[in-house]
Design an enzyme around this catalytic site. Structure first.
Site, PDB file in Angstrom:
ATOM      1  N   CYS A 106       0.815  -1.227   0.000  1.00 29.14           N
ATOM      2  CA  CYS A 106       0.000   0.000   0.000  1.00 29.14           C
ATOM      3  C   CYS A 106       0.848   1.276   0.000  1.00 29.14           C
ATOM      4  O   CYS A 106       0.480   2.287  -0.608  1.00 29.14           O
ATOM      5  CB  CYS A 106      -0.958   0.002   1.187  1.00 29.14           C
ATOM      6  SG  CYS A 106      -0.275  -0.627   2.717  1.00 29.14           S
TER       7      CYS A 106
ATOM      8  N   GLN B 162       2.376   5.982   8.423  1.00 24.56           N
ATOM      9  CA  GLN B 162       1.421   4.962   7.989  1.00 24.56           C
ATOM     10  C   GLN B 162       0.336   4.664   9.017  1.00 24.56           C
ATOM     11  O   GLN B 162       0.598   4.534  10.222  1.00 24.56           O
ATOM     12  CB  GLN B 162       2.181   3.665   7.653  1.00 24.56           C
ATOM     13  CG  GLN B 162       3.125   3.857   6.485  1.00 24.56           C
ATOM     14  CD  GLN B 162       3.868   2.606   6.072  1.00 24.56           C
ATOM     15  OE1 GLN B 162       5.043   2.702   5.734  1.00 24.56           O
ATOM     16  NE2 GLN B 162       3.219   1.449   6.080  1.00 24.56           N
TER      17      GLN B 162
ATOM     18  N   SER C  15      -4.652   0.776   9.923  1.00 23.37           N
ATOM     19  CA  SER C  15      -5.430  -0.189   9.136  1.00 23.37           C
ATOM     20  C   SER C  15      -4.541  -0.918   8.137  1.00 23.37           C
ATOM     21  O   SER C  15      -4.921  -1.973   7.630  1.00 23.37           O
ATOM     22  CB  SER C  15      -6.610   0.484   8.431  1.00 23.37           C
ATOM     23  OG  SER C  15      -6.141   1.475   7.549  1.00 23.37           O
TER      24      SER C  15
ATOM     25  N   HIS D 236      -2.355   6.520   4.374  1.00 21.74           N
ATOM     26  CA  HIS D 236      -0.895   6.596   4.504  1.00 21.74           C
ATOM     27  C   HIS D 236      -0.421   7.932   3.923  1.00 21.74           C
ATOM     28  O   HIS D 236      -0.795   8.296   2.801  1.00 21.74           O
ATOM     29  CB  HIS D 236      -0.222   5.474   3.712  1.00 21.74           C
ATOM     30  CG  HIS D 236      -0.324   4.116   4.331  1.00 21.74           C
ATOM     31  ND1 HIS D 236      -0.910   3.861   5.555  1.00 21.74           N
ATOM     32  CD2 HIS D 236       0.134   2.912   3.891  1.00 21.74           C
ATOM     33  CE1 HIS D 236      -0.830   2.574   5.829  1.00 21.74           C
ATOM     34  NE2 HIS D 236      -0.206   1.963   4.835  1.00 21.74           N
TER      35      HIS D 236
HETATM   36  N1  LIG Z   1      -4.366  -3.428   5.313  1.00 22.37           N
HETATM   37  C1  LIG Z   1      -3.777  -2.878   4.249  1.00 22.37           C
HETATM   38  O1  LIG Z   1      -3.780  -1.638   4.063  1.00 22.37           O
HETATM   39  C2  LIG Z   1      -3.106  -3.754   3.244  1.00 22.37           C
HETATM   40  C3  LIG Z   1      -2.693  -3.170   2.049  1.00 22.37           C
HETATM   41  C4  LIG Z   1      -2.080  -3.957   1.082  1.00 22.37           C
HETATM   42  C5  LIG Z   1      -1.906  -5.292   1.322  1.00 22.37           C
HETATM   43  N2  LIG Z   1      -2.298  -5.854   2.505  1.00 22.37           N
HETATM   44  C6  LIG Z   1      -2.092  -7.294   2.685  1.00 22.37           C
HETATM   45  O2  LIG Z   1      -3.354  -7.954   2.613  1.00 22.37           O
HETATM   46  C7  LIG Z   1      -3.345  -9.083   3.499  1.00 22.37           C
HETATM   47  C8  LIG Z   1      -4.529  -8.971   4.458  1.00 22.37           C
HETATM   48  O3  LIG Z   1      -4.421  -7.762   5.178  1.00 22.37           O
HETATM   49  P1  LIG Z   1      -5.606  -7.211   6.088  1.00 22.37           P
HETATM   50  O4  LIG Z   1      -5.116  -5.897   6.550  1.00 22.37           O
HETATM   51  O5  LIG Z   1      -6.914  -7.293   5.397  1.00 22.37           O
HETATM   52  O6  LIG Z   1      -5.585  -8.298   7.307  1.00 22.37           O
HETATM   53  P2  LIG Z   1      -6.747  -8.721   8.325  1.00 22.37           P
HETATM   54  O7  LIG Z   1      -7.693  -7.599   8.571  1.00 22.37           O
HETATM   55  O8  LIG Z   1      -6.042  -9.329   9.477  1.00 22.37           O
HETATM   56  O9  LIG Z   1      -7.555  -9.883   7.543  1.00 22.37           O
HETATM   57  C9  LIG Z   1      -6.985 -11.152   7.271  1.00 22.37           C
HETATM   58  C10 LIG Z   1      -7.972 -11.994   6.476  1.00 22.37           C
HETATM   59  O10 LIG Z   1      -7.354 -13.241   6.134  1.00 22.37           O
HETATM   60  C11 LIG Z   1      -8.180 -14.314   6.570  1.00 22.37           C
HETATM   61  N3  LIG Z   1      -7.372 -15.479   6.909  1.00 22.37           N
HETATM   62  C12 LIG Z   1      -6.442 -15.574   7.904  1.00 22.37           C
HETATM   63  N4  LIG Z   1      -5.915 -16.831   7.924  1.00 22.37           N
HETATM   64  C13 LIG Z   1      -6.528 -17.518   6.925  1.00 22.37           C
HETATM   65  C14 LIG Z   1      -6.437 -18.849   6.434  1.00 22.37           C
HETATM   66  N5  LIG Z   1      -5.597 -19.743   6.976  1.00 22.37           N
HETATM   67  N6  LIG Z   1      -7.210 -19.213   5.395  1.00 22.37           N
HETATM   68  C15 LIG Z   1      -8.085 -18.341   4.832  1.00 22.37           C
HETATM   69  N7  LIG Z   1      -8.221 -17.056   5.248  1.00 22.37           N
HETATM   70  C16 LIG Z   1      -7.447 -16.655   6.275  1.00 22.37           C
HETATM   71  C17 LIG Z   1      -8.912 -13.755   7.778  1.00 22.37           C
HETATM   72  O11 LIG Z   1     -10.054 -14.537   8.033  1.00 22.37           O
HETATM   73  P3  LIG Z   1     -10.695 -14.659   9.544  1.00 22.37           P
HETATM   74  O12 LIG Z   1     -11.512 -13.406   9.740  1.00 22.37           O
HETATM   75  O13 LIG Z   1     -11.510 -15.880   9.437  1.00 22.37           O
HETATM   76  O14 LIG Z   1      -9.541 -14.752  10.488  1.00 22.37           O
HETATM   77  C18 LIG Z   1      -9.245 -12.351   7.248  1.00 22.37           C
HETATM   78  O15 LIG Z   1     -10.332 -12.422   6.341  1.00 22.37           O
HETATM   79  C19 LIG Z   1      -1.979  -9.088   4.181  1.00 22.37           C
HETATM   80  O16 LIG Z   1      -1.130  -9.966   3.471  1.00 22.37           O
HETATM   81  C20 LIG Z   1      -1.507  -7.660   4.021  1.00 22.37           C
HETATM   82  O17 LIG Z   1      -0.115  -7.557   4.008  1.00 22.37           O
HETATM   83  C21 LIG Z   1      -2.912  -5.110   3.463  1.00 22.37           C
END
Ligand SMILES: NC(=O)c1ccc[n+]([C@@H]2O[C@H](COP(=O)([O-])OP(=O)(O)OC[C@H]3O[C@@H](n4cnc5c(N)ncnc54)[C@H](OP(=O)(O)O)[C@@H]3O)[C@@H](O)[C@H]2O)c1
Length: 349
Positions: free
Chosen positions: A129, A156, A159, A245
């Site tokens: 991001c 940053q 979220s 960010h």
């Molecule tokens: N947040 C940002 O701004 C951002 C930006 C770019 C990229 N990312 C990337 O996107 C990814 C997710 O980020 P997030 O911020 O959305 O995290 P998050 O809010 O913690 O959400 C994680 C998601 O993954 C699911 N999950 C966890 N373990 C799993 C498994 N074993 N099998 C299937 N689903 C699973 C969770 O499901 P449950 O609810 O069932 O636990 C939840 O839906 C990360 O790799 C992060 O680096 C994030």
């Protein structure tokens, strides 16, 4: 109804829930949206465009019959499941860091390097991001006059770490304001409420840059196709902001660019809004960028230490353009280019 069967992996998370919103807002031709999360969430009902859709866990059976999967469930899940999803016939747009630097995986910012998607072998990666927000302002400048050196310092939002980090900031803030004992830090190495942390992600293997800083430097080079001669340096800092960010970027350009020329160039760039009247308090703010699709840029000014250096202040919603919106835009451009299919015989080297 005709259209694609779209999987959203990580649908209960900060990025995945925003992907569901963005998919409902835009006219991507989705006939069906299938949400996936961990076993913990299997059976949970989510809202998509006014309809209840039921979360599934990943299994060899549940991943069949998908055309495209927008994936944001963490690097370990993508490492294991993206190849299986591709094998089952889906193109994966991956938000995690796992595939971004793989030589057979294009790293695509819609509006910046859409042509990179043409060579996909089943997986297209969405940049980090922080990188994404910077690219929106830096790509038009690089195209016009060339970039010779970049120094990026970030501010940053929590979220960016996910749903649990938002809850940690809120719980700690409530306790501080109520004069109660502050819950111990669990997601971050120190208290984030009313604090600033000069550490985003981890210091790996004795490196004195964090993994986030390394990503910003490496991904910027890959997306803009910068040679090793172009110096890039990043310092990534976590601040107690929920969404948005902010980045201070110092650039050295190949030919001299005045602040006025730079603002004019940026005002023509798609997906970018110039807000630059600092005397009247007009400049990009994370509370203004949150919920917006465009990245905001302002405080364009000459660096007095070098005639070919400028300073910029760039702010974007890390969950929208920084993740979910770009993932949906990549799916849209795959559709427009007739690339929502795994090329025959494709394999990741
Ligand atoms: N947040 C940002 O701004 C951002 C930006 C770019 C990229 N990312 C990337 O996107 C990814 C997710 O980020 P997030 O911020 O959305 O995290 P998050 O809010 O913690 O959400 C994680 C998601 O993954 C699911 N999950 C966890 N373990 C799993 C498994 N074993 N099998 C299937 N689903 C699973 C969770 O499901 P449950 O609810 O069932 O636990 C939840 O839906 C990360 O790799 C992060 O680096 C994030």
């Amino acid at each position: 109804m005709s259209g694609y069967r779209v999987g959203v992996l990580g649908a209960t998370g900060a990025v995945g829930s925003t992907i569901l919103e963005v998919l409902a807002e835009r006219d991507f031709p989705a006939a069906e949206v299938v949400p996936f999360a961990s076993e913990r969430s299997a059976g949970r009902k989510l809202d998509w465009n006014g309809a209840a859709i039921e979360c599934r866990a990943l299994s060899p059976e549940t991943i069949q019959g998908l055309d495209v999967v927008l994936s944001s469930a963490g690097g370990a899940v993508s490492a294991e499941w993206a190849p299986q999803l591709v094998e089952a016939g889906a193109v994966v747009v991956d938000n995690t860091s796992y595939w971004r630097m793989h030589e057979d995986v294009p790293l695509v910012v819609a509006g910046v390097n859409p042509e990179a998607a043409d060579a996909h072998k089943g997986i297209v990666a969405n940049p980090n991001c922080t990188t994404m927000v910077a690219m929106m302002a830096l790509a038009p400048i690089h195209r016009a006059v060339g970039l010779e050196r970049l120094v990026v310092s970030t501010y940053q939002a929590v979220s960016g770490t996910g749903q649990r980090a938002i809850e940690e900031l809120q719980a700690q803030s409530r306790a501080v304001l109520a004069g109660e004992d502050v819950p111990a830090a669990a997601i971050y190495p120190h208290r984030i409420a009313f604090n600033v942390l000069p550490q985003v992600e981890v210091f790996k293997d004795g490196d004195d840059y964090t993994t986030e800083e390394r990503k910003v430097m490496a991904e910027t080079r890959k997306i803009l196709r910068l040679s090793e001669d172009v110096g890039i340096s990043a310092t990534c800092v976590r601040v107690p902001v929920v969404t948005g960010h902010s980045e201070s970027v110092n650039i050295q350009t190949g030919r001299e660019l005045s602040p006025d020329e730079c603002r004019e160039l940026l005002s023509q760039a798609p997906g970018l809004v110039v807000l630059d009247n600092p005397g009247d308090g007009i400049y990009p703010l994370p509370i203004a960028a949150a919920g917006r699709d465009e990245v905001l840029v302002g405080r364009v000014r000459r660096d007095p230490s070098h005639e070919r250096c400028l300073n910029l202040w760039v702010v974007g919603d890390n969950l929208r353009k920084g993740a979910a919106l770009n993932a949906v835009q990549v799916a849209e451009l795959l559709h427009q280019r007739d690339l929502v299919r795994v090329p025959a015989g494709a394999s990741l080297g």
